[in-house]
Design an enzyme around this catalytic site. Sequence first.
Site, PDB file in Angstrom:
ATOM      1  N   GLU A   1      37.541  33.226  63.633  1.00 61.92           N
ATOM      2  CA  GLU A   1      36.923  35.045  63.298  1.00 61.92           C
ATOM      3  C   GLU A   1      36.656  35.274  62.014  1.00 61.92           C
ATOM      4  OE1 GLU A   1      38.004  36.807  67.639  1.00 61.92           O
ATOM      5  OE2 GLU A   1      39.366  37.535  65.835  1.00 61.92           O
TER       6      GLU A   1
ATOM      7  N   CYS B   1      43.784  43.820  59.733  1.00 63.87           N
ATOM      8  CA  CYS B   1      45.241  42.665  58.944  1.00 63.87           C
ATOM      9  C   CYS B   1      45.703  42.007  60.428  1.00 63.87           C
ATOM     10  CB  CYS B   1      45.169  43.352  58.199  1.00 63.87           C
ATOM     11  SG  CYS B   1      47.101  42.311  57.453  1.00 63.87           S
TER      12      CYS B   1
END
EC number: 2.1.1.192
Length: 398
Positions: free
Chosen positions: A119, A369
């Site tokens: 990703e 994150c």
Amino acid sequence: MSETIVSEQTVSEFSPASADASQSVKASVGKINLLDLNRQQMRDLFMSMGEKPFRADQVMKWMYHYCCDDFNQMTDINKVFRTKLQEIAEIRAPEVVDEQRSSDGTIKWAILVGGQRVETVYIPEEERATLCVSSQVGCALECKFCSTAQQGFNRNLRVSEIIGQVWRAAKIIGAFKVTGQRPITNVVMMGMGEPLLNLTNVVPAMEIMLDDFGFGLSKRRVTLSTSGVVPALDKLGDMIDVALAISLHAPTDDIRNEIMPINKKYNIEMFLSAVRRYLEKSNANQGRVTVEYVMLDHINDGTEHAHQLAECLKDTPCKINLIPWNPFPGAPYGRSSNSRVDRFSKVLMEYGFTTIVRKTRGDDIDAACGQLAGEVVDRTKRTLKKKMAGEPIAVKAV
């Protein structure tokens, strides 16, 4: 000019060989993917074909300034050389197989690499646009608070699969020479994987990011984040100068051992000593490192932990990013409350540390994150071991 014969040996010499990458998306038979080559490697290839070194500059400009992958469109290169290139080379970035757009403008792309997915995340802001890039299929470090780590590890990404993420994003957003604006101003090696465990491919990819005939980014705008592979960090300082961010996430070895098993091999003092050695060699960091610290509720976020962190970092010039933890299924942690984050931040600022609470971006599409997961065929069998032990297994939300 006489015809140049390009042998199988030439093709082999300029095709990066990596056991880890052997299962990558197959190139056309015998062809070199030019995205695997930095400028010097491309010059060497073209000289072996009887061409002048400057041809590499021309081709790279088309590849990275215009995001061009068709040799026939490279109109300032003579037709004879274009024909040669078509015979032995290609420009092939990994394909985007899924795109998700967040309400805050963040875009997450699933990139296909050899039948698996990594990703890549694009984070636009008013003054800049940051691309978060993956370096491995999965991750071997087993940090307990990170979704990627729970997927296990398969292999390192090739140069073309790393720089190809930047190339693909730039092509989608709009190439610099096409739009007149830089589609990407910053690149952070903070996606899936530990970059320092893949230096062979990460460093050439970053060289292309910095190259004026590549993406032309300032070395202060290319950031490598590491969890603390100390020997590789020492090696990095002799290979390239880029901004450094460190995933510290704990003020003591006891806490870090629990949430980041790598600390059992390279403890905090070993890690910070290596960071200081890197800073001595680096101009990109302007004398200080960025410390990343994920806030885990009642694990590492108390005021006593803030005092411990200040003591820990007293000899390391740094700024501190406090990162709200982003949940994923099966994780054993909770996000720190705003009040606990605020108190933690105030303690650090009282010690004189520049402290920033990172704004969460893309969490509604699992792009924040610690949330990147992709699709990984786990060669470490980590998920199987967890299943057999009856432990919770983190799965990607659909």
